[in-house]
Design an enzyme around this catalytic site. Structure first.
Site, PDB file in Angstrom:
ATOM      1  N   VAL A   1       0.796  -1.246  -0.142  1.00 14.64           N
ATOM      2  CA  VAL A   1      -0.030  -0.063   0.032  1.00 14.64           C
ATOM      3  C   VAL A   1       1.028   1.263   0.025  1.00 14.64           C
ATOM      4  O   VAL A   1       1.719   1.476   0.934  1.00 14.64           O
ATOM      5  CB  VAL A   1      -0.955  -0.027   1.198  1.00 14.64           C
ATOM      6  CG1 VAL A   1      -1.937   1.232   1.313  1.00 14.64           C
ATOM      7  CG2 VAL A   1      -1.416  -1.304   1.479  1.00 14.64           C
TER       8      VAL A   1
ATOM      9  N   HIS B   1     -38.130  -7.547   5.075  1.00 19.89           N
ATOM     10  CA  HIS B   1     -37.265  -8.331   6.155  1.00 19.89           C
ATOM     11  C   HIS B   1     -37.192  -9.919   5.971  1.00 19.89           C
ATOM     12  O   HIS B   1     -38.238 -10.351   5.228  1.00 19.89           O
ATOM     13  CB  HIS B   1     -37.931  -8.025   7.617  1.00 19.89           C
ATOM     14  CG  HIS B   1     -37.167  -8.820   8.540  1.00 19.89           C
ATOM     15  ND1 HIS B   1     -36.001  -8.305   9.204  1.00 19.89           N
ATOM     16  CD2 HIS B   1     -37.528  -9.521   9.675  1.00 19.89           C
ATOM     17  CE1 HIS B   1     -35.471  -8.775  10.164  1.00 19.89           C
ATOM     18  NE2 HIS B   1     -36.323  -9.840  10.246  1.00 19.89           N
TER      19      HIS B   1
END
Ligand code: NAP
Length: 448
Positions: A173, A421
């Protein structure tokens, strides 16, 4: 001929394959979790990837995508010429064909859509021994222990799926992972990857890659903070350090196109260059998202403006996107950092929550990084500026909410939307804790 398009197909298809593999590389994990639902799975030690079957499937997919594209072009009576194009003059393009012969094409309008090619850092061994994501599914042997250089979309996606497929992955990185994205969300993604075994070397840049007698690759890198140098031996070094625009070979001066930025990309506010009949779309454009659907949409709108009397311009704001890491990260709109810069922290309300997807209740998976947040204006009716979601099927979730953000959805409307849901997308409708309140964003039943 009314239009010549300078285009390239293959890089887009290789990105499609990466996303596909990212989604299916989790199979081993799903097989493990299926046991909790009663599946009798034979020993997981024998569940492993067959690299040649995988690459064959990917290559066949790419061939079929290219075939379908060619058929599509033929049906629409669009001539497809497989050649390397360059301008001769503002209305003429010369295509050099595979056999070396040249074909001259003249057109009223010309669109440049040449995209980009992987950028190779200027270090010893990069060009000789390293590969890019364009090459990974052409490897005739499994990648093995892999060093991924770069922590953008491609670096994280490749490291994620290689690790899920059972190969060791280390990521170099340079500054921060997913620079430009919301950094809190980026750290959720990398924390999750780290917990699954991906190694990150932060603040590190590559110095060299050398081939050993064994055929393995010795990579050296520098930690730019501590100035410490490290080295390790890998089977594959994959460079994911961005892509550069393919404009140099186009001989743009011959066309009179001068609106080119220092990085070689074309500056064209409304896809029109400084030459009225020469246009550009896609990754070749400066300062625009490098995303295939963006290029397709901008091209479609341009065609309508050129040939159907339409006036609509491409809107590059609120383009939704997803990083297909093992736990996906989808977002649309502003990051928290950008919103703070633009509006000031006092004028924003950040709603957030950790959540536990229902499918992880029975396998009792320890989920720490499923998290979502809404970045909104503080003043009523709290217009939503950005939505961010880390979790399963983030791409599917964000795609739907992107339309709402484009329509200017407010927090009040989001909270008044009845959820479905049990889905993960309903978590957006349940957001009610603000960062300002300091309340615990963890659900009571989370983190078993
Ligand atoms: P990118 O997002 O620009 O990331 C490049 C990464 O390489 C950054 O982490 C950068 O670090 C690092 N880097 C650059 N030069 C380096 C060097 N010399 N040494 C060490 N690190 C270096 O590029 P990408 O990941 O290659 O992706 C290319 C484009 O493809 C992206 O813009 C993206 O839009 C598109 N893409 C989209 C998807 C998707 O939609 N899911 C998937 C893949 C790719 P710094 O941050 O320090 O500059």
């Amino acid at each position: 001929m009314s239009l010549v398009v300078l285009d390239t197909i293959s890089p887009a298809t290789s990105l499609i394959s990466c996303s596909m593999i990212c989604m299916f590389s989790n199979y081993r994990k799903h097989a493990k979790e299926a046991v909790a639902y009663g599946w009798e799975v034979p020993s997981l030690e024998n569940v492993k990837i067959n690299w040649s079957s995988l690459t064959e499937a990917v290559q066949n997919h790419i061939k079929s995508v290219n075939w379908v594209t060619r058929v599509d072009l033929r049906e629409k009576k669009i001539e497809y010429i497989n050649g390397l194009g360059e301008f001769k003059d503002p209305h003429t393009v010369i295509a050099t064909l595979k056999n070396g012969s040249k074909k001259e094409l003249t057109a009223k309008n010309i669109v440049i859509a040449v995209g980009g090619r992987p950028h190779y850092p200027d270090i010893p061994g990069a060009k000789e021994y390293c590969i890019s994501s364009d090459d990974i599914f052409s490897l005739s042997h499994p990648p093995g222990k892999t060093l991924v250089v770069g922590a953008g979309y491609i670096g994280l996606e490749c490291a994620g799926f290689l690790n899920s497929l059972g190969y060791s992955a280390t990521v170099l990185v340079r500054s921060v992972p997913l620079r430009g994205f919301d950094q809190q969300m980026a750290s959720m993604v990398t924390n999750e990857m780290e917990s699954k075994g991906v190694r990150f070397q932060h603040k590190c840049i590559p110095l060299s890659v050398e081939k050993l007698e064994s055929g393995q690759l010795k990579a050296r890198w520098l930690n730019t903070e501590t100035k410490e140098q490290s080295e390790d031996v890998f089977d594959t070094v994959l460079l994911a350090t961005g892509r550069y625009a393919l404009t140099q070979q186009l001989n743009l001066p011959a066309a009179g196109v001068t609106s080119v930025s220092a990085n070689g990309k074309i500056v064209a506010e409304t896809e029109q260059t400084n030459v009225a009949h020469v246009f550009a779309v896609g990754d070749v454009l400066d300062g625009r998202p490098e995303l295939t659907p963006v290029a397709i949409h901008a091209g479609r709108l341009l065609a309508r403006r050129l040939f159907a009397g339409a006036a609509q311009l491409m809107d590059y704001d609120n383009v939704a996107t997803t990083v297909f890491t093992p736990l996906e990260y989808g977002c649309v709109g502003l990051s928290e950092e950008t919103a703070v810069q633009r509006y000031g922290a006092d004028n924003l309300e950040i709603y957030h929550a950790f959540y536990k997807p229902t499918e992880f209740f029975i396998p009792q998976r320890n989920i720490r990084n499923c998290y979502l947040k809404a970045v909104a204006r503080r003043e009523a009716p709290q217009r939503v500026l950005g939505l961010h979601f880390v979790g399963p099927v983030a791409g599917e979730v964000i795609q739907g909410f992107a339309a709402a953000v484009k329509c200017g959805i407010t927090m009040e409307q989001l909270m008044n939307t009845v959820g479905i849901h049990p889905t993960v997308a309903e978590e957006f409708t349940r957001l009610n804790i603000t960062k300002r309140s300091g309340k615990d964003p963890n659900p009571a039943s989370c983190c078993s």
